[in-house]
Design an enzyme around this catalytic site. Structure first.
Site, PDB file in Angstrom:
ATOM      1  N   GLU A   1     -18.714  14.480 -25.349  1.00 27.93           N
ATOM      2  CA  GLU A   1     -19.548  15.551 -25.895  1.00 27.93           C
ATOM      3  C   GLU A   1     -21.027  15.187 -25.938  1.00 27.93           C
ATOM      4  OE1 GLU A   1     -16.705  14.557 -27.165  1.00 27.93           O
ATOM      5  OE2 GLU A   1     -15.405  16.304 -27.506  1.00 27.93           O
TER       6      GLU A   1
ATOM      7  N   PHE B   1      -6.583  17.756 -39.968  1.00 21.42           N
ATOM      8  CA  PHE B   1      -6.722  17.015 -38.722  1.00 21.42           C
ATOM      9  C   PHE B   1      -7.952  17.503 -37.955  1.00 21.42           C
ATOM     10  CE2 PHE B   1      -5.726  16.647 -34.124  1.00 21.42           C
ATOM     11  CZ  PHE B   1      -5.827  15.267 -34.050  1.00 21.42           C
ATOM     12  N   GLN B   2      -8.761  16.568 -37.519  1.00 24.41           N
ATOM     13  CA  GLN B   2     -10.001  16.833 -36.794  1.00 24.41           C
ATOM     14  C   GLN B   2     -10.948  17.744 -37.584  1.00 24.41           C
ATOM     15  OE1 GLN B   2      -9.089  17.893 -32.645  1.00 24.41           O
ATOM     16  NE2 GLN B   2      -9.191  15.713 -32.153  1.00 24.41           N
TER      17      GLN B   2
ATOM     18  N   LYS C   1     -11.073  28.338 -36.566  1.00 28.62           N
ATOM     19  CA  LYS C   1     -10.146  28.835 -35.556  1.00 28.62           C
ATOM     20  C   LYS C   1      -9.605  30.230 -35.894  1.00 28.62           C
ATOM     21  CE  LYS C   1      -6.476  27.136 -32.577  1.00 28.62           C
ATOM     22  NZ  LYS C   1      -5.495  26.046 -32.347  1.00 28.62           N
TER      23      LYS C   1
ATOM     24  N   MET D   1     -36.843  -3.509 -22.376  1.00 24.78           N
ATOM     25  CA  MET D   1     -37.835  -3.302 -23.426  1.00 24.78           C
ATOM     26  C   MET D   1     -37.507  -4.162 -24.646  1.00 24.78           C
ATOM     27  SD  MET D   1     -40.693  -1.802 -23.665  1.00 24.78           S
ATOM     28  CE  MET D   1     -41.059  -0.220 -22.925  1.00 24.78           C
TER      29      MET D   1
END
Lengths: 169, 590
Positions: free
Chosen positions: B52, B114-115, B164, B482
């Site tokens: 993502e 969940f999630q 959802k 760097m």
């Protein structure tokens, strides 16, 4: 940033009363390292879903200008007014003060309450709860006087403020 | 247009109505209804990323190169948290994004389902605004409002968190017409009195300079055109931040190069010595200003910015003009012409003579080598061999990014995509994928370092799946360059954990992803190898093996002012201990 010119300002913020709006405002202060000395919030126009947040903050004039701009940048914020900068505003706070005592202390508490125009809103044989409205320093003073008499606890609302005169903020 | 449909269908319908043609995303349990709605249509193309974070940077690359809003679609919980880096990056660099996240059903919110994660809570600080839509009635309005908020004013990322059950719920869809935000209406036009004051200051300035930033690019191509016109009319020198490169052409005669920590000697000294600074769409970031109390001490400062909070934030200015760059510049150019104003030509000629003296120091010069490829040389050759193709350049973060900014010269806006504010390693490859999707036939090059590229290397699969011919040009010095440079300057050359141990064979890695791999370590073969990269029709990973010890100069050390730059010649001078240039106070800074 010099600490010498730190000022205390009262900001009035009109916001959409939507979920998370207070978290946005408070998060902005913690995220950017600004101070909150007092914060009050309540809906002020039900039909328009508007809430008014009054924040007392401290910082240099530059920091306070920046705080105002950062608040104004939040999407649900309608207006930000620096009441201290605008001058001529009224600030009030409400406190409930619980005092415990018998005999002479009880009489003394009542006398002081009278002098401060505090009302008794609860009483038992050995306690009072006083309700007091006024400027924060007046409440501080009252609380300090009650301490030796038998102060139990204090609940304060934080400051609500409004400008004098006919104009809207 | 009002129609009955599910929340999931509304999402797709709103994307269509907003003119979105590409969405970057990754499916998961809490967004399955939206993925089903995507399955049933052909107008919005879904690009499946491999992480993502990749979706968020791809959307950024798409947005920055096209001027449109970038869109990503991710699931709840880890889908949302993985997108956080890209959202923060977009907030720092003012990139318009709409990020749609799935959420557990409303009745499970707060139950540690969940999630589940508190997406709006987590993203509150890294978005311009966010929404949790708990009622289907609110969804159409929020979807359209999100696009408005993302691009209006100072652009930024907006999250819409959709549970959802709301995706399944039926409701009435309304189109984007008449969606006007009740509070958020940024001021576009500048105050005319202030604009007149600014012009009067410009007309009488002896040593003026334009300091421009990403705000010009965000304002759109018209702002760049007006800036060029105004610079041409006034004859004033111009420098730009990292984010603003391309707004004024690098070949333009008033161009001083980039300013700031790794900016040119002439740009930084001109900023230090100017008597009038005209900041346009730039935010006085600490990489630009160096030591604040010694920043351009003698100048009057004008600051044009659409975000009122940018004005007087880091540097106190004398004249702040709140408005969109294009609007304000348009008024300035018009008034300058109609009132037949002119700059102080005599004073400007003297100012330019001074600037030319600074320029003579050739601060970007470096000692080239016939044995090893110098990274600066590699960028210069890449520039010479690709410039006629008008390529889009993305970068990762580090030395290679600064060398790209110094030695690749940009002629047009929206052709340079880099992570400036947040400094996100791993930005370049997914951003290049987003750019390539917005410009299918263009040459898109990610100038990378071997450490950064590994941070989002998985997105090579995305490039392969959609046959995106992105070119990854890795300046491989086997160090987080760097970090290594700062350890040399600040920590006695103790290279703690900055060596890129156990690197993959990038040529074989390219082949594993179905791409073409090239390795070059010989300066004499570099040109041919770069040509091979350009001529290859598909994706390429170019492993350019460069001098490991090269440092990026010039440099304003931490805690120093613009006129205290270290130049490469000084660094090479054996008499000067490079580790002693930064004092104890400077070491505290980043």
């Amino acid at each position: 940033m010099s600490k010498s010119n730190v000022e205390t300002h009262t900001l009035s913020v009109l916001v959409d009363n939507e979920p998370g709006v207070l978290a946005r405002v408070v998060g902005l202060f913690s995220g950017r390292g600004y101070n909150i000395e007092s914060l009050t919030v309540a809906e002020v126009a039900h039909a328009e879903h508007l809430s008014r947040i009054t924040i007392v903050t401290s910082g240099t004039p530059e920091a306070i200008e920046q705080i105002s701009h950062q608040l104004d940048r939040l999407v649900p914020v309608h207006t930000v007014t620096d009441l201290t900068l605008a001058g001529n505003s009224i600030e009030r706070e409400l406190a409930m003060v619980k005092v415990r005592g018998r005999g002479e202390n009880r009489v003394e508490a009542m006398r002081l309450a009278d002098a401060f125009r505090a009302r008794v809103i609860d009483a038992s044989t050995e306690s009072f709860v006083f309700e007091l409205t006024g400027r924060p320093d007046k409440i501080d003073q009252f609380v300090e006087l009650m301490r030796p008499i038998g102060l139990v606890e204090v609940s304060r609302t934080g400051i609500a403020a409004i400008s004098r005169g006919p104009e809207q903020m | 247009m009002m129609r009955e449909m599910s929340g999931a269908e509304m999402v797709v319908e709103a994307l269509k109505d907003q003119g979105v043609d590409v969405v970057f995303g990754y499916p998961g349990g809490a967004v399955l209804p939206i993925y089903d709605a995507i399955f049933h249509q052909n107008s919005v193309r879904h690009i499946l990323v491999r992480h993502e974070q990749g979706a968020s940077h791809a959307a950024e690359g798409y947005a920055r190169s096209s001027g449109k809003v970038g869109v990503l679609l991710v699931t709840s919980g880890p889908g949302a948290t993985n997108a956080v880096t890209g959202l923060t990056d977009a907030l720092m660099d003012s990139v318009p994004l709409v990020c749609i996240t799935g959420q557990v059903p409303t009745h499970l919110i707060g139950s540690d389902a969940f999630q589940e994660c508190d997406t709006t809570g987590i993203t509150r600080h890294c978005t311009k605004h966010n929404y949790l839509v708990k009622r289907i009635e609110d969804l159409p309005r929020v979807l359209h409002e999100a696009f408005y908020v993302a691009k209006a004013g100072r652009p930024g990322p907006v999250v819409i968190d959709i549970p959802k059950d709301v995706q399944f719920a039926l409701g009435t869809y309304t189109g984007p017409k008449n969606v006007q935000h009740k509070t958020y209406q940024p001021k576009l036009k500048g105050d005319m009195d202030k604009i007149r004051q600014a012009l009067a200051l410009i007309a009488k300035a002896k040593k003026p300079i334009f300091y421009t930033g990403g705000g010009i690019i965000n304002s759109g191509p018209a702002a760049s055109a007006l800036l060029r016109e105004f610079v041409g009319l006034t004859g004033i020198p111009i420098t730009s931040t990292l984010m603003g490169l391309g707004a004024y052409p690098a070949s333009g005669k008033n161009w001083l190069g980039m300013l700031g920590m790794h900016g040119t000697y002439e740009a930084n000294n001109a900023m230090h010595g100017c008597d009038l600074m005209i900041a346009v769409g730039a935010r006085f970031d600490d990489r630009i200003t160096g030591r604040l109390d010694a920043f351009s001490p003698g100048s009057t400062k004008i600051h044009i910015d659409i975000d009122p909070s940018s004005i007087n934030k880091n540097v106190k200015v004398d004249l702040g003009i709140i408005g969109d760059c294009a609007h304000v510049l348009e008024d300035m150019v018009r008034l300058w012409r109609t009132e037949a104003m002119s700059a102080d030509k005599g004073a400007l000629a003297a100012w330019w003579r001074q600037i030319d003296e600074w320029r003579e120091r050739k601060s970007l010069a470096f000692q080239n080598s016939a044995k090893k490829i110098k990274p600066q040389h590699a960028i210069q050759r890449l520039y010479e061999l690709t410039r006629d193709r008008k390529p889009y350049i993305t970068t990762e973060v580090g030395q290679h990014q600064m060398w790209a900014a110094q030695h690749y010269h940009f002629e047009e806006p929206n052709h340079w995509m880099t992570s400036g504010g947040l400094g996100t390693m791993g930005y370049g490859l997914p951003a290049a994928i987003g750019v390539q999707l917005a410009h299918r036939d263009a040459l898109v090059i990610d100038i990378a370092g071997e450490a950064s590229i590994l941070m989002n290397m998985q997105e090579m699969s995305t490039a392969a799946q959609y046959r995106l011919p992105v070119k990854i040009f890795i300046l491989n010095n086997e160090y987080m360059g760097m970090v290594r440079q700062w350890q040399e300057l600040l920590h006695g050359g103790r290279y703690s954990e900055s060596y890129s141990e156990a690197l993959p064979d990038f040529v074989k890695l390219a082949e594993a992803y179905g791409a073409h791999g090239i390795r070059c370590s010989d300066p004499s073969k570099l040109d041919d190898a770069i040509r091979e990269m350009i001529d290859h029709p598909g994706a390429v990973i170019f492993d350019c093996v460069v001098d490991k010890a090269e440092n990026c100069f010039p440099m304003i050390p931490s805690g120093k002012a613009h006129n205290e730059m270290i130049l490469a010649e000084l660094a090479d001078d054996a008499g000067i201990e490079i580790g002693s240039v930064i004092d104890e106070k400077g070491k505290m800074l980043v």
